[in-house]
Design an enzyme around this catalytic site. Structure first.
Site, PDB file in Angstrom:
ATOM      1  CB  SER A   1       8.847 -43.000 -10.430  1.00  0.00           C
ATOM      2  OG  SER A   1       7.837 -42.055 -10.179  1.00  0.00           O
TER       3      SER A   1
ATOM      4  CB  CYS B   1       4.564 -40.836  -9.262  1.00  0.00           C
ATOM      5  SG  CYS B   1       5.234 -42.172  -8.264  1.00  0.00           S
TER       6      CYS B   1
ATOM      7  N   GLY C   1      -7.066  -9.539   7.118  1.00  0.00           N
ATOM      8  CA  GLY C   1      -6.989 -10.151   8.442  1.00  0.00           C
ATOM      9  C   GLY C   1      -6.222  -9.306   9.430  1.00  0.00           C
TER      10      GLY C   1
ATOM     11  NE  ARG D   1      -5.787  -3.601  -3.221  1.00  0.00           N
ATOM     12  CZ  ARG D   1      -6.326  -3.804  -2.042  1.00  0.00           C
ATOM     13  NH1 ARG D   1      -5.567  -4.045  -1.009  1.00  0.00           N
ATOM     14  NH2 ARG D   1      -7.626  -3.795  -1.892  1.00  0.00           N
TER      15      ARG D   1
ATOM     16  N   GLY E   1       8.678 -41.744  -5.111  1.00  0.00           N
ATOM     17  CA  GLY E   1       7.384 -41.836  -4.432  1.00  0.00           C
ATOM     18  C   GLY E   1       7.508 -40.996  -3.174  1.00  0.00           C
TER      19      GLY E   1
ATOM     20  CG  MET F   1      -6.324  -2.000  12.532  1.00  0.00           C
ATOM     21  SD  MET F   1      -5.407  -0.603  13.125  1.00  0.00           S
ATOM     22  CE  MET F   1      -5.346   0.375  11.640  1.00  0.00           C
TER      23      MET F   1
ATOM     24  NE  ARG G   1      -5.813   4.232   3.702  1.00  0.00           N
ATOM     25  CZ  ARG G   1      -7.038   4.186   3.174  1.00  0.00           C
ATOM     26  NH1 ARG G   1      -7.561   3.055   2.812  1.00  0.00           N
ATOM     27  NH2 ARG G   1      -7.724   5.288   3.001  1.00  0.00           N
TER      28      ARG G   1
ATOM     29  CE  LYS H   1      -4.037  -1.512   2.238  1.00  0.00           C
ATOM     30  NZ  LYS H   1      -4.583  -1.831   3.551  1.00  0.00           N
TER      31      LYS H   1
ATOM     32  CD  GLU I   1       7.262 -46.363  -2.796  1.00  0.00           C
ATOM     33  OE1 GLU I   1       6.386 -45.511  -2.618  1.00  0.00           O
ATOM     34  OE2 GLU I   1       7.032 -47.481  -3.276  1.00  0.00           O
TER      35      GLU I   1
ATOM     36  CG  ASN J   1       2.491 -39.575  -1.739  1.00  0.00           C
ATOM     37  OD1 ASN J   1       2.695 -38.366  -1.814  1.00  0.00           O
ATOM     38  ND2 ASN J   1       1.681 -40.216  -2.554  1.00  0.00           N
ATOM     39  CG  ASP J   2       5.252 -44.981   0.788  1.00  0.00           C
ATOM     40  OD1 ASP J   2       4.779 -45.035   1.941  1.00  0.00           O
ATOM     41  OD2 ASP J   2       4.768 -45.591  -0.182  1.00  0.00           O
TER      42      ASP J   2
ATOM     43  CE1 TYR K   1       7.228 -39.397 -14.408  1.00  0.00           C
ATOM     44  CE2 TYR K   1       9.166 -39.988 -15.692  1.00  0.00           C
ATOM     45  CZ  TYR K   1       8.173 -40.332 -14.790  1.00  0.00           C
ATOM     46  OH  TYR K   1       8.133 -41.583 -14.265  1.00  0.00           O
TER      47      TYR K   1
ATOM     48  CG  HIS L   1     -14.313  -9.882   4.323  1.00  0.00           C
ATOM     49  ND1 HIS L   1     -14.684 -11.148   4.725  1.00  0.00           N
ATOM     50  CD2 HIS L   1     -13.037  -9.722   4.714  1.00  0.00           C
ATOM     51  CE1 HIS L   1     -13.666 -11.707   5.355  1.00  0.00           C
ATOM     52  NE2 HIS L   1     -12.651 -10.869   5.366  1.00  0.00           N
TER      53      HIS L   1
HETATM   54  C1  PEP Z   1       4.339 -42.489  -3.060  1.00  0.00           C
HETATM   55  O1  PEP Z   1       4.657 -43.170  -2.103  1.00  0.00           O
HETATM   56  O2  PEP Z   1       4.736 -41.319  -3.212  1.00  0.00           O
HETATM   57  C2  PEP Z   1       3.450 -43.024  -4.096  1.00  0.00           C
HETATM   58  C3  PEP Z   1       3.210 -42.331  -5.196  1.00  0.00           C
HETATM   59  O3  PEP Z   1       2.859 -44.204  -3.856  1.00  0.00           O
HETATM   60  P1  PEP Z   1       1.622 -44.411  -2.870  1.00  0.00           P
HETATM   61  O4  PEP Z   1       1.101 -43.071  -2.517  1.00  0.00           O
HETATM   62  O5  PEP Z   1       0.664 -45.237  -3.629  1.00  0.00           O
HETATM   63  O6  PEP Z   1       2.255 -45.125  -1.746  1.00  0.00           O
HETATM   64 MG    MG Z   2       4.348 -45.302  -2.145  1.00  0.00          MG
END
Ligand code: PEP
Ligand code: MG
Length: 880
Positions: free
Chosen positions: A767, A834, A102, A337, A769, A104, A93, A23, A748, A771-772, A854, A459
């Site tokens: 690849s 992935c 959020g 802005r 993984g 003042m 302000r 601002k 993973e 998540n794991d 990728y 808002h």
């Molecule tokens: C992972 O572990 O990142 C994954 C893609 O496999 P999943 O989520 O199926 O364990």
């Molecule tokens: Mg996995």
């Protein structure tokens, strides 16, 4: 003089954004390019940080600098702060370097007190004087002295209800307003245990302190957490001379967007109110008029606004959100802005501006936040069902289409309740007369927001657009009664908990649930994504297990499947029983017999995927989850299964008990299954290669990539790869089709990253993984982390949820190491990701910098990932 804590508008420069906040820097720049702006100054974010460093005390020297700067304004305008004859009034302000609701927001009319109000009443207009004073008391009381806003609203309401008809606040008489001021002062004295400060400089000091304090207020902290803004940014304080939009019928205040923020259409767009002050437009108390009316009401001011809007857009080369006030016919710009916009708006504006020669393609691609693109992928209402619902009389109301997308949910009137129900997995729609910053958490929890009052810049509208949530505002046909927990429209009553559907693209509200349709990638959106693809180097694939997912993935531009989780195929139809039979089998022969029943169906699954992904790679992962996930979940299902697969209930129950694991995430899953039961891998490989051979015979270009999960060392992969290769040879010999395929592994578990060079001796691709990999690196179960992760985030033990945004510092090291080591022994190794992170912009950019080939993500995230991957390239070349 010691440290410099403030800048006058004529001194500050746009480069000081981090110090002046958006601002402050914006007004300074406006002043310098000659746009009519009331004079003032900005206290820096440094001063805010110093305030906290000193235990919430104004830093040394600040106050003296403020006094001097106020004297400067007095000199320029020939007015004096606190002088009843020629009063200078100030606004204060808050404003950080990034736009942040959020905190003042604003206190107007500082400098009024009993004397000054009387002076203005005498010399100018008593109505104006006491209206301005009551506004100051109300805002100062609520925002600075923390008196609940309702205390003031109640008094105001009572006055409006006096007499035969309900009046608006503009209808109140001067004497009434003067009485209201007395009552407001009494309320403050009683509720805040301190009187309203009559000394204007004391007002100013307290207002500045309140801005600093609001930086650490709950709502501001919540907002920063969601939008990943660091606390160390601090807020600046902008102090500016007041101009008045409530000095008569030739005065007004409003908001103008240089283009339509919802659709991107190139036309001045906005709202205003005559006889009003700034906060009236956004507060939603009176519904403002569309800007076109200004052209008739005040043609000169309107023409000036159009000129200024064009000038500002050319200067900033971006769509601007302009706050203006017209004081007795004279136009003042209070701030400008970069305007917030929807995903659709952002893309249209970017594409148009390239065509207008204002920006180039690079700038266009950089300008759209990848996360915004996800909004265009929102479902829309199915037209046939919309028509039917109308015929059935289920259209409850039509309001303003404030933020696009359609959603159904249960009506909730209370933000806390919305938060509670959504935490239990309920879909809720927050319905309010209007929203205020204290409703923010409820808006976060809701799938859509509906208000009966307010305009396109209320808002509710602004916050919903920021979050990309469907929102309808100003649905005036609806009466919302939060106390009675119900709303009504045209004689229909809807109680809390009932289902409604909100369409933020049209402004319609329907009773009940209406089916939605998938979005399409076409028109400007397709053009824009095409530009992103010109810059992008990383590939983008999708995680898809079904033909529908695969089709959607192609429609959104995925270049193949990066992960097909085959286990999902074992649940459809009767297959689950064959699977359970396989699990209770005691010999390899029995297992083979059960698997043989799944095999043709699985082959058909792959045939469909290969056909859809003609010419693109398809990564198919062999079975991964622990077997107990396939077993009957309860006693009823257990009995039914026992009967269907012809074993006794006891045997089946015994099997369930035998497969129970203390920590199934680290138990019998992943490649360990294929090692214990090689028949499973064999069956899946045969289904893959037979499907591939059949498709290839039809002329489909197939590129199967067989992926072995949860590998922690070379020997596991070697053993599984051997099985796959044997089956591949056998199928190729039998069908006479030579198939180009790859065998690779998921990385993973941390050990796989550590010994990646060895694993790459066999793996042709990796690849990640993540998540794991995240769960094992943190030693934090993905399923159980919900119990403590929120606390971690609250207390800033973690800045981000590592299951959403890749932990670049820790897990990221394993990704980098795995990639480098893998390529050390196999330079042509193809590396992808992935996990869920493959569709999260910051993580995608990290993958680019780490040299991955990728990313793979859910089909709906594919365009987001494409854009983030393009931006990663542009950020790299701009050194960012
Ligand atoms: C992972 O572990 O990142 C994954 C893609 O496999 P999943 O989520 O199926 O364990
Ligand atoms: Mg996995």
């Amino acid at each position: 003089m010691g440290r410099r804590w403030l800048y006058r508008f004529e001194e500050g420069a746009a480069e000081l954004l981090h110090l002046l906040g958006s601002k402050g820097a914006g007004i300074a720049e406006l002043t310098q390019i000659g746009i009519p702006t009331p004079p003032g100054f900005v206290i820096t974010t440094d001063a805010c940080n110093a305030y906290y460093a000193a235990g919430r005390h104004l830093p040394e020297g600040l106050w003296e600098q403020v006094l001097e700067a106020v004297r400067g304004i007095e000199g320029r305008l020939g007015k004096r702060f606190g002088d009843p004859n020629r009063p200078l009034l100030l606004s204060v302000r808050s404003g950080a370097a990034v736009s942040m609701p959020g905190m003042m927001d604003t206190v107007l009319n500082l400098g009024l007190n009993d004397h000054v109000a009387a002076g203005i009443a005498h010399s100018l207009d008593p109505r104006f004087a006491y209206d301005a004073y009551r506004r100051l008391l109300q805002m100062f009381g609520r925002i600075v002295m923390k008196v609940p806003g309702e205390a003031f609203e109640e008094v105001l309401e009572a006055y409006k209800r006096r007499g035969p008809v309900l009046r608006q606040d503009t209808d109140l008489e001067a004497e009434e307003l003067q009485e209201i001021c007395e009552r407001f002062k009494a309320i403050i004295r009683a509720r805040a245990a301190q009187p309203f400060p009559q000394d204007p400089y004391e007002q100013l000091r307290q207002a500045i302190t309140a801005v600093f304090d609001s930086w650490m207020g709950k709502r501001a902290v919540d907002y920063r957490r969601i939008h990943r803004i660091p606390d160390t940014l601090g807020t600046a304080v902008t102090v500016q001379a007041m101009v008045f939009g409530n000095l008569g019928p030739d005065s007004a205040t409003g908001v103008a967007f240089t283009r339509n923020p919802a659709t991107g259409e190139k036309r001045l767009y906005g709202e205003y109110l005559t006889q009003a002050q700034g906060e009236d437009v956004v507060a939603g108390i009176r519904t403002p008029k569309p800007l076109e009316h200004l052209q008739e009401e005040m043609p000169e001011a309107y023409a000036e606004l159009v000129r200024i809007a064009e000038r500002l857009e050319r200067h900033y080369r971006d769509m601007q959100d302009i706050e203006f006030t017209i004081e007795r016919g004279r136009l003042w710009v209070l701030q400008t802005r970069s305007g917030k916009r929807t995903g659709a708006g952002a893309i249209r504006i970017a594409v148009d501006m390239v065509q207008e020669g204002l920006i180039d393609r690079r700038a266009a691609v950089m300008r759209v936040e990848p996360e915004l693109v996800a909004q265009l992928l929102h479902p829309t209402l199915d037209e046939a069902h919309r028509a039917r619902a109308r015929e059935e009389g289920r259209l409850l109301a039509r309001g303003l289409p404030a933020s696009p997308g359609a959603a159904s949910g249960r009506v909730v009137f209370d933000p806390d309740e919305a938060e509670r129900l959504s935490a239990q997995g309920e879909r809720v729609i927050l319905v309010r007369p209007e929203t205020a910053p204290e409703d923010f958490h409820g808006m976060v929890a809701a799938r859509a927001i509906l208000t009966s009052r307010g305009g396109m810049t209320s808002h509710a509208a602004v916050v919903a657009r920021g979050m990309g949530k469907p929102c309808v505002v100003g649905a005036e046909a609806i009466t919302v009664d939060p106390t009675a927990q119900e709303m009504s429209a045209g004689g229909v009553r809807v109680r809390a908990g009932e289902w409604i559907t909100v369409d933020g693209s049209t402004g319609e509200v329907y009773l009940g649930v209406l089916p939605t349709r998938d979005p399409e990638l076409a028109g400007e959106f397709a053009t824009f994504m095409g530009w992103a693809d010109e810059f992008r180097r990383m590939g983008v694939r999708a995680n898809a297990d079904t033909p529908q997912d695969a089709q959607r993935a192609r429609a959104f531009g995925a270049e193949g499947i990066g992960l097909c989780r085959t286990e999902h195929m074992f649940f459809t139809g009767d297959r689950i029983y064959a699977m359970r039979e396989m699990i209770v089998a005691t010999t390899p022969e029995e297992r083979r017999a059960a698997l043989a029943r799944i095999e043709p169906l699985q082959r058909q699954d792959f045939v469909e995927l290969f056909r859809i992904m003609d010419g693109f790679p398809v990564v198919i992962r062999t079975l991964d989850p622990p077997l107990h996930e396939f077993l009957p979940p309860d006693e009823d299902a257990l009995r039914e299964t026992a009967q269907r697969i012809g074993v006794s209930v006891e045997v089946l129950r015994g099997k369930v008990a035998a497969l129970r694991e203390a920590n199934p995430m680290m138990g019998l899953r992943g490649c360990r299954l294929g090692i214990l039961y090689p028949e499973i891998t064999e069956m899946q490989a045969r289904a893959i290669f037979e499907a591939a051979a059949a498709c290839q015979a039809e002329g489909v270009r197939v590129e199967p990539e067989v992926m072995i999960p949860l590998v922690s060392g070379l020997n596991e992969l070697r053993q599984q790869a051997e099985i796959v290769r044997q089956v591949a040879e056998e199928v190729q010999a039998r069908t006479g089709q030579r198939i180009h395929y790859r065998i690779g592994t998921m990385v993973e578990v941390p050990r796989a990253a550590l010994v990646a060079d060895r694993i790459a001796e066999v793996a042709e691709f990796f690849s990640f993984g993540t998540n794991d990999l995240t769960q094992f690196t943190f030693g934090m179960s993905r399923d159980d982390a919900v119990r403590f992760l929120p606390r971690y985030l609250d207390q800033r033990i973690l800045q981000e949820d590592p299951f959403q945004m890749l932990d670049r510092e820790g897990v990221g090291q394993l990704v980098r190491m795995g990639t480098e080591r893998g390529r050390l022994s196999r330079p042509e190794l193809v590396v992808g990701i992935c996990g869920e992170h493959g569709g999260e912009p910051a993580s995608v950019k990290f993958c680019h910098r780490t040299g991955l080939d990728y990313v793979s993500c859910s089909p709906y995230r594919v365009p987001v990932a494409r854009l983030a991957a393009a931006q990663a390239v542009l950020e790299e070349s701009s050194g960012g």
